[in-house]
Design a protein around this motif. Structure first.
Motif, PDB file in Angstrom:
ATOM      1  N   LEU A 128       1.128  -7.942 -10.047  1.00  0.00           N
ATOM      2  CA  LEU A 128       0.937  -7.495  -8.590  1.00  0.00           C
ATOM      3  C   LEU A 128       1.406  -8.495  -7.572  1.00  0.00           C
ATOM      4  O   LEU A 128       2.150  -8.076  -6.686  1.00  0.00           O
ATOM      5  CB  LEU A 128      -0.532  -7.334  -8.188  1.00  0.00           C
ATOM      6  N   ALA A 129       1.086  -9.815  -7.728  1.00  0.00           N
ATOM      7  CA  ALA A 129       1.883 -10.786  -6.941  1.00  0.00           C
ATOM      8  C   ALA A 129       3.596 -10.778  -6.935  1.00  0.00           C
ATOM      9  O   ALA A 129       4.117 -10.799  -5.818  1.00  0.00           O
ATOM     10  CB  ALA A 129       1.232 -12.100  -7.310  1.00  0.00           C
ATOM     11  N   LEU A 130       3.907 -10.812  -8.132  1.00  0.00           N
ATOM     12  CA  LEU A 130       5.148 -10.848  -8.249  1.00  0.00           C
ATOM     13  C   LEU A 130       6.202  -9.262  -7.889  1.00  0.00           C
ATOM     14  O   LEU A 130       6.945  -9.416  -7.062  1.00  0.00           O
ATOM     15  CB  LEU A 130       5.789 -10.784  -9.874  1.00  0.00           C
ATOM     16  N   ALA A 131       5.192  -8.145  -8.162  1.00  0.00           N
ATOM     17  CA  ALA A 131       5.902  -7.042  -7.679  1.00  0.00           C
ATOM     18  C   ALA A 131       5.852  -6.915  -5.998  1.00  0.00           C
ATOM     19  O   ALA A 131       6.632  -6.452  -5.522  1.00  0.00           O
ATOM     20  CB  ALA A 131       4.999  -5.692  -8.006  1.00  0.00           C
TER      21      ALA A 131
ATOM     22  N   VAL B  72       0.376  -1.362 -11.627  1.00  0.00           N
ATOM     23  CA  VAL B  72       0.670  -2.359 -10.447  1.00  0.00           C
ATOM     24  C   VAL B  72       1.375  -1.169  -9.540  1.00  0.00           C
ATOM     25  O   VAL B  72       1.073  -1.265  -8.314  1.00  0.00           O
ATOM     26  CB  VAL B  72       1.425  -3.404 -10.956  1.00  0.00           C
ATOM     27  N   ALA B  73       2.335  -0.301 -10.086  1.00  0.00           N
ATOM     28  CA  ALA B  73       3.032   0.435  -9.081  1.00  0.00           C
ATOM     29  C   ALA B  73       2.112   1.789  -8.292  1.00  0.00           C
ATOM     30  O   ALA B  73       2.117   1.900  -7.292  1.00  0.00           O
ATOM     31  CB  ALA B  73       4.131   1.296  -9.882  1.00  0.00           C
ATOM     32  N   VAL B  74       1.068   1.921  -9.186  1.00  0.00           N
ATOM     33  CA  VAL B  74      -0.022   2.856  -8.479  1.00  0.00           C
ATOM     34  C   VAL B  74      -0.799   2.045  -7.655  1.00  0.00           C
ATOM     35  O   VAL B  74      -1.035   2.697  -6.296  1.00  0.00           O
ATOM     36  CB  VAL B  74      -0.947   3.312  -9.632  1.00  0.00           C
ATOM     37  N   ILE B  75      -1.328   1.064  -7.876  1.00  0.00           N
ATOM     38  CA  ILE B  75      -2.081   0.075  -6.838  1.00  0.00           C
ATOM     39  C   ILE B  75      -1.116  -0.154  -5.458  1.00  0.00           C
ATOM     40  O   ILE B  75      -1.607  -0.273  -4.318  1.00  0.00           O
ATOM     41  CB  ILE B  75      -2.372  -1.564  -7.498  1.00  0.00           C
ATOM     42  N   LEU B  76      -0.011  -0.520  -5.642  1.00  0.00           N
ATOM     43  CA  LEU B  76       1.096  -0.532  -4.482  1.00  0.00           C
ATOM     44  C   LEU B  76       0.992   0.525  -3.571  1.00  0.00           C
ATOM     45  O   LEU B  76       1.069   0.685  -2.413  1.00  0.00           O
ATOM     46  CB  LEU B  76       2.400  -1.167  -4.876  1.00  0.00           C
ATOM     47  N   GLN B  77       1.352   1.857  -4.364  1.00  0.00           N
ATOM     48  CA  GLN B  77       1.255   3.078  -3.702  1.00  0.00           C
ATOM     49  C   GLN B  77       0.004   3.274  -3.025  1.00  0.00           C
ATOM     50  O   GLN B  77      -0.102   3.834  -1.880  1.00  0.00           O
ATOM     51  CB  GLN B  77       1.789   4.013  -4.721  1.00  0.00           C
ATOM     52  N   ALA B  78      -1.010   2.949  -3.704  1.00  0.00           N
ATOM     53  CA  ALA B  78      -2.556   3.201  -2.900  1.00  0.00           C
ATOM     54  C   ALA B  78      -2.653   2.340  -1.604  1.00  0.00           C
ATOM     55  O   ALA B  78      -3.044   2.642  -0.484  1.00  0.00           O
ATOM     56  CB  ALA B  78      -3.550   2.776  -3.741  1.00  0.00           C
ATOM     57  N   VAL B  79      -2.285   0.971  -1.899  1.00  0.00           N
ATOM     58  CA  VAL B  79      -2.304   0.378  -0.608  1.00  0.00           C
ATOM     59  C   VAL B  79      -1.265   0.655   0.507  1.00  0.00           C
ATOM     60  O   VAL B  79      -1.894   0.646   1.764  1.00  0.00           O
ATOM     61  CB  VAL B  79      -2.096  -1.193  -1.150  1.00  0.00           C
ATOM     62  N   ASP B  80      -0.353   1.308   0.260  1.00  0.00           N
ATOM     63  CA  ASP B  80       0.500   1.720   1.345  1.00  0.00           C
ATOM     64  C   ASP B  80       0.177   3.024   1.871  1.00  0.00           C
ATOM     65  O   ASP B  80       0.528   3.329   2.860  1.00  0.00           O
ATOM     66  CB  ASP B  80       2.124   1.904   0.692  1.00  0.00           C
ATOM     67  N   ALA B  81      -0.613   3.761   0.930  1.00  0.00           N
ATOM     68  CA  ALA B  81      -0.902   5.463   1.475  1.00  0.00           C
ATOM     69  C   ALA B  81      -2.027   5.286   2.670  1.00  0.00           C
ATOM     70  O   ALA B  81      -2.940   4.489   2.848  1.00  0.00           O
ATOM     71  CB  ALA B  81      -1.489   6.015   0.229  1.00  0.00           C
ATOM     72  N   ASP B  82      -1.859   6.036   3.480  1.00  0.00           N
ATOM     73  CA  ASP B  82      -2.816   6.641   4.374  1.00  0.00           C
ATOM     74  C   ASP B  82      -3.858   7.230   3.975  1.00  0.00           C
ATOM     75  O   ASP B  82      -5.029   7.352   4.532  1.00  0.00           O
ATOM     76  CB  ASP B  82      -2.246   7.438   5.762  1.00  0.00           C
ATOM     77  N   ASP B  83      -3.778   7.728   2.986  1.00  0.00           N
ATOM     78  CA  ASP B  83      -5.048   8.599   2.184  1.00  0.00           C
ATOM     79  C   ASP B  83      -5.461   8.101   0.987  1.00  0.00           C
ATOM     80  O   ASP B  83      -5.990   8.707  -0.009  1.00  0.00           O
ATOM     81  CB  ASP B  83      -4.641   9.925   2.264  1.00  0.00           C
ATOM     82  N   ALA B  84      -5.569   6.680   0.842  1.00  0.00           N
ATOM     83  CA  ALA B  84      -5.915   6.033  -0.400  1.00  0.00           C
ATOM     84  C   ALA B  84      -7.410   6.528  -0.638  1.00  0.00           C
ATOM     85  O   ALA B  84      -8.420   6.387   0.356  1.00  0.00           O
ATOM     86  CB  ALA B  84      -5.774   4.734  -0.427  1.00  0.00           C
TER      87      ALA B  84
END
Length: 274
Positions: A17-20, A222-234
Protein backbone atom coordinates in the motif's frame (compact mmCIF):
# COMPACT_ATOMS: atom_id res chain seq x y z
CA UNK A 1 -2.55 14.97 -3.22
CA UNK A 2 -3.04 12.72 -0.23
CA UNK A 3 -0.49 12.21 2.52
CA UNK A 4 -0.43 8.86 4.27
CA UNK A 5 0.95 7.73 7.62
CA UNK A 6 1.16 3.93 7.60
CA UNK A 7 2.27 1.59 10.36
CA UNK A 8 3.71 -1.88 9.94
CA UNK A 9 5.29 -1.35 6.51
CA UNK A 10 7.99 -4.01 6.75
CA UNK A 11 5.90 -6.53 4.83
CA UNK A 12 2.47 -7.54 3.62
CA UNK A 13 -0.40 -5.32 2.61
CA UNK A 14 1.01 -2.13 4.05
CA UNK A 15 4.34 -2.34 2.28
CA UNK A 16 2.42 -2.78 -0.96
CA UNK A 17 0.00 0.00 0.00
CA UNK A 18 2.83 2.42 0.82
CA UNK A 19 4.48 1.70 -2.52
CA UNK A 20 1.23 1.96 -4.47
CA UNK A 21 0.33 5.28 -2.84
CA UNK A 22 3.76 6.74 -3.59
CA UNK A 23 3.73 5.40 -7.15
CA UNK A 24 0.57 7.34 -7.90
CA UNK A 25 2.12 10.56 -6.63
CA UNK A 26 0.96 10.63 -3.02
CA UNK A 27 3.22 11.42 -0.10
CA UNK A 28 3.85 8.62 2.38
CA UNK A 29 5.24 8.34 5.87
CA UNK A 30 6.10 4.63 6.09
CA UNK A 31 6.92 3.25 9.52
CA UNK A 32 8.16 -0.01 10.96
CA UNK A 33 9.61 -1.20 14.24
CA UNK A 34 12.90 -1.85 12.41
CA UNK A 35 13.25 1.13 10.09
CA UNK A 36 16.25 -0.44 8.32
CA UNK A 37 13.89 -3.03 6.85
CA UNK A 38 12.04 -0.36 4.85
CA UNK A 39 14.64 2.33 4.10
CA UNK A 40 15.36 1.11 0.57
CA UNK A 41 11.74 1.32 -0.55
CA UNK A 42 11.73 5.11 -0.13
CA UNK A 43 14.70 5.84 -2.39
CA UNK A 44 12.90 5.95 -5.78
CA UNK A 45 10.34 8.54 -4.73
CA UNK A 46 12.31 11.79 -4.57
CA UNK A 47 11.31 12.72 -1.05
CA UNK A 48 7.62 11.83 -1.45
CA UNK A 49 8.19 8.91 0.93
CA UNK A 50 10.02 9.03 4.22
CA UNK A 51 10.64 6.10 6.56
CA UNK A 52 10.50 6.30 10.33
CA UNK A 53 10.99 3.88 13.22
CA UNK A 54 7.79 3.25 15.13
CA UNK A 55 7.04 0.77 17.87
CA UNK A 56 3.29 1.30 18.09
CA UNK A 57 3.19 0.15 21.71
CA UNK A 58 5.29 3.20 22.66
CA UNK A 59 3.01 6.24 22.99
CA UNK A 60 5.97 8.63 22.85
CA UNK A 61 7.20 7.01 19.63
CA UNK A 62 3.76 7.39 18.08
CA UNK A 63 3.72 11.08 18.95
CA UNK A 64 7.22 11.50 17.55
CA UNK A 65 6.23 9.87 14.25
CA UNK A 66 3.20 12.14 13.96
CA UNK A 67 5.34 15.19 14.72
CA UNK A 68 7.87 14.20 12.06
CA UNK A 69 5.07 13.73 9.51
CA UNK A 70 3.80 17.22 10.29
CA UNK A 71 7.33 18.66 10.13
CA UNK A 72 8.05 17.00 6.77
CA UNK A 73 4.74 17.25 4.92
CA UNK A 74 2.69 19.70 6.98
CA UNK A 75 0.36 16.94 8.16
CA UNK A 76 -1.42 13.91 6.72
CA UNK A 77 -4.96 12.96 5.82
CA UNK A 78 -4.84 9.15 5.81
CA UNK A 79 -3.78 7.07 8.80
CA UNK A 80 -3.40 3.33 8.24
CA UNK A 81 -3.15 1.18 11.36
CA UNK A 82 -1.69 -2.11 10.22
CA UNK A 83 1.04 -3.11 12.67
CA UNK A 84 0.19 -6.42 14.28
CA UNK A 85 0.60 -10.16 14.30
CA UNK A 86 -1.41 -13.29 15.03
CA UNK A 87 -1.41 -15.93 17.73
CA UNK A 88 -2.86 -19.36 16.97
CA UNK A 89 -3.71 -22.06 19.45
CA UNK A 90 -6.58 -23.07 21.67
CA UNK A 91 -7.53 -20.69 24.48
CA UNK A 92 -6.31 -23.12 27.13
CA UNK A 93 -2.99 -23.65 25.35
CA UNK A 94 -1.73 -20.06 25.34
CA UNK A 95 -0.14 -18.31 28.32
CA UNK A 96 -0.30 -14.64 29.22
CA UNK A 97 3.32 -14.27 28.11
CA UNK A 98 2.10 -15.14 24.60
CA UNK A 99 -1.25 -13.38 24.33
CA UNK A 100 -0.66 -10.14 26.24
CA UNK A 101 2.07 -8.86 23.87
CA UNK A 102 -0.19 -9.63 20.91
CA UNK A 103 -2.90 -7.42 22.41
CA UNK A 104 -0.31 -4.73 23.16
CA UNK A 105 0.56 -4.48 19.46
CA UNK A 106 -2.76 -5.22 17.74
CA UNK A 107 -5.06 -3.27 20.06
CA UNK A 108 -3.22 -0.90 22.36
CA UNK A 109 -0.70 0.02 19.67
CA UNK A 110 -3.53 0.97 17.34
CA UNK A 111 -5.05 3.07 20.11
CA UNK A 112 -1.80 4.91 20.85
CA UNK A 113 -1.12 5.68 17.19
CA UNK A 114 -4.69 6.82 16.61
CA UNK A 115 -4.71 9.06 19.68
CA UNK A 116 -1.44 10.64 18.57
CA UNK A 117 -2.80 11.24 15.07
CA UNK A 118 -6.23 12.62 15.93
CA UNK A 119 -5.21 16.23 16.68
CA UNK A 120 -3.75 16.41 13.16
CA UNK A 121 -6.70 14.67 11.50
CA UNK A 122 -9.25 16.84 13.30
CA UNK A 123 -7.68 19.85 11.60
CA UNK A 124 -7.48 18.32 8.14
CA UNK A 125 -10.22 15.71 8.02
CA UNK A 126 -9.43 12.53 6.17
CA UNK A 127 -9.60 8.79 6.69
CA UNK A 128 -8.49 6.24 9.27
CA UNK A 129 -7.95 2.79 7.79
CA UNK A 130 -7.88 0.09 10.47
CA UNK A 131 -6.72 -3.31 9.29
CA UNK A 132 -8.92 -5.96 10.80
CA UNK A 133 -9.46 -9.42 9.31
CA UNK A 134 -12.07 -12.00 8.52
CA UNK A 135 -11.05 -13.11 12.02
CA UNK A 136 -12.56 -9.86 13.27
CA UNK A 137 -15.96 -10.78 11.85
CA UNK A 138 -16.44 -14.23 13.39
CA UNK A 139 -14.57 -16.37 15.90
CA UNK A 140 -13.17 -19.79 15.09
CA UNK A 141 -11.45 -22.52 17.06
CA UNK A 142 -7.70 -22.17 17.30
CA UNK A 143 -7.73 -18.44 16.58
CA UNK A 144 -9.53 -17.15 19.65
CA UNK A 145 -6.90 -14.69 20.83
CA UNK A 146 -6.44 -13.27 17.35
CA UNK A 147 -10.25 -13.13 17.01
CA UNK A 148 -10.46 -11.21 20.28
CA UNK A 149 -7.83 -8.68 19.20
CA UNK A 150 -9.50 -8.06 15.85
CA UNK A 151 -12.97 -7.90 17.47
CA UNK A 152 -11.50 -5.12 19.63
CA UNK A 153 -10.28 -3.33 16.51
CA UNK A 154 -13.79 -3.58 15.06
CA UNK A 155 -15.41 -2.13 18.19
CA UNK A 156 -12.91 0.70 18.52
CA UNK A 157 -13.32 1.52 14.85
CA UNK A 158 -17.11 1.60 14.98
CA UNK A 159 -16.98 3.92 17.99
CA UNK A 160 -14.44 6.16 16.29
CA UNK A 161 -16.65 6.39 13.21
CA UNK A 162 -19.37 7.99 15.30
CA UNK A 163 -17.05 10.22 17.31
CA UNK A 164 -15.13 11.55 14.33
CA UNK A 165 -17.90 12.09 11.79
CA UNK A 166 -18.47 15.70 12.95
CA UNK A 167 -14.81 16.46 12.11
CA UNK A 168 -15.06 15.10 8.57
CA UNK A 169 -12.97 12.02 9.44
CA UNK A 170 -14.08 8.69 8.02
CA UNK A 171 -13.17 5.24 9.34
CA UNK A 172 -12.64 2.26 7.07
CA UNK A 173 -12.37 -1.22 8.61
CA UNK A 174 -10.58 -3.52 6.17
CA UNK A 175 -11.37 -7.20 6.74
CA UNK A 176 -9.21 -9.39 4.48
CA UNK A 177 -9.64 -13.09 4.03
CA UNK A 178 -6.58 -15.20 3.14
CA UNK A 179 -4.21 -13.34 0.82
CA UNK A 180 -0.81 -14.44 -0.39
CA UNK A 181 1.29 -12.21 1.84
CA UNK A 182 3.88 -13.47 4.32
CA UNK A 183 1.44 -13.10 7.24
CA UNK A 184 1.40 -16.86 7.84
CA UNK A 185 5.15 -17.05 7.36
CA UNK A 186 6.44 -14.36 9.69
CA UNK A 187 3.48 -12.75 11.46
CA UNK A 188 1.99 -15.77 13.23
CA UNK A 189 3.12 -17.26 16.53
CA UNK A 190 1.83 -20.54 17.93
CA UNK A 191 0.87 -21.28 21.51
CA UNK A 192 3.82 -23.16 22.97
CA UNK A 193 1.78 -25.52 25.13
CA UNK A 194 0.50 -28.07 22.62
CA UNK A 195 -2.34 -30.08 24.18
CA UNK A 196 -3.55 -33.28 22.49
CA UNK A 197 -7.10 -32.52 23.60
CA UNK A 198 -7.18 -29.65 21.08
CA UNK A 199 -5.36 -31.34 18.23
CA UNK A 200 -8.40 -31.05 15.97
CA UNK A 201 -9.00 -27.34 16.54
CA UNK A 202 -5.73 -25.63 17.47
CA UNK A 203 -4.67 -24.77 13.88
CA UNK A 204 -1.31 -26.44 14.45
CA UNK A 205 -0.90 -27.25 10.77
CA UNK A 206 -2.79 -24.33 9.26
CA UNK A 207 0.33 -22.29 8.58
CA UNK A 208 2.26 -25.14 6.99
CA UNK A 209 -0.55 -26.12 4.63
CA UNK A 210 -1.76 -22.63 3.69
CA UNK A 211 1.31 -20.38 3.63
CA UNK A 212 1.98 -19.48 0.01
CA UNK A 213 -1.20 -21.15 -1.19
CA UNK A 214 -3.71 -18.44 -0.31
CA UNK A 215 -6.10 -17.58 -3.13
CA UNK A 216 -6.07 -13.82 -2.61
CA UNK A 217 -3.92 -11.48 -4.72
CA UNK A 218 -2.60 -8.76 -2.36
CA UNK A 219 -2.06 -6.26 -5.17
CA UNK A 220 -5.74 -6.48 -6.09
CA UNK A 221 -6.61 -5.97 -2.43
CA UNK A 222 -4.43 -2.86 -2.27
CA UNK A 223 -6.19 -1.48 -5.36
CA UNK A 224 -9.55 -1.89 -3.61
CA UNK A 225 -8.27 -0.14 -0.47
CA UNK A 226 -7.00 2.79 -2.55
CA UNK A 227 -10.34 2.99 -4.33
CA UNK A 228 -12.22 2.98 -1.01
CA UNK A 229 -10.03 5.72 0.46
CA UNK A 230 -10.69 7.85 -2.63
CA UNK A 231 -14.46 7.17 -2.72
CA UNK A 232 -17.11 9.47 -1.31
CA UNK A 233 -19.31 6.50 -0.47
CA UNK A 234 -16.79 4.15 1.14
CA UNK A 235 -18.34 1.72 3.64
CA UNK A 236 -17.41 1.39 7.28
CA UNK A 237 -16.81 -2.35 6.81
CA UNK A 238 -14.84 -3.59 3.80
CA UNK A 239 -14.49 -7.40 3.62
CA UNK A 240 -11.84 -8.29 1.05
CA UNK A 241 -12.05 -11.46 -1.00
CA UNK A 242 -14.65 -14.21 -1.32
CA UNK A 243 -13.60 -15.95 1.89
CA UNK A 244 -14.14 -12.81 3.98
CA UNK A 245 -17.51 -12.22 2.34
CA UNK A 246 -18.51 -15.81 3.08
CA UNK A 247 -17.52 -15.38 6.73
CA UNK A 248 -19.61 -12.21 6.94
CA UNK A 249 -22.64 -13.84 5.31
CA UNK A 250 -22.46 -16.85 7.64
CA UNK A 251 -22.11 -14.58 10.68
CA UNK A 252 -25.11 -12.47 9.63
CA UNK A 253 -27.25 -15.55 9.02
CA UNK A 254 -26.24 -17.16 12.32
CA UNK A 255 -26.78 -13.95 14.28
CA UNK A 256 -30.20 -13.46 12.69
CA UNK A 257 -31.14 -17.07 13.46
CA UNK A 258 -30.18 -16.64 17.13
CA UNK A 259 -32.09 -13.38 17.44
CA UNK A 260 -35.23 -14.72 15.81
CA UNK A 261 -35.27 -18.06 17.66
CA UNK A 262 -35.40 -16.53 21.14
CA UNK A 263 -36.88 -13.12 20.37
CA UNK A 264 -40.27 -13.93 21.98
CA UNK A 265 -38.52 -14.92 25.22
CA UNK A 266 -35.52 -12.60 25.42
CA UNK A 267 -37.32 -9.41 24.42
CA UNK A 268 -39.77 -9.45 27.34
CA UNK A 269 -37.40 -8.03 29.95
CA UNK A 270 -38.61 -4.48 30.61
CA UNK A 271 -40.49 -3.46 33.76
CA UNK A 272 -44.22 -4.07 33.50
CA UNK A 273 -46.26 -0.91 32.97
CA UNK A 274 -49.58 -0.99 34.76
Amino acid sequence: MKTWLITGCSSGFEQRLALAAAQRGNRVVATARDVKSIEEMARPFDGRMITLPLDVTDAAAAKAAVAKAVETFGGFDVLVNNAGYGLFGAIEEATSEAYRPMFEVNVFGLIETTRAALPVLRRSGGTIVNMSSGAGIAGSGGAGYYNAAKFAVEGISEALAGELKPFGIRVLIVEPGPFRTDFLGRSITMAANEMPEYAASSRRHYRETNNGNQAGDPDKAVAVILQAVDADDAPLHLPLGPAAHAIAERKLASFRSDIDAWRHISIVTDFDHS
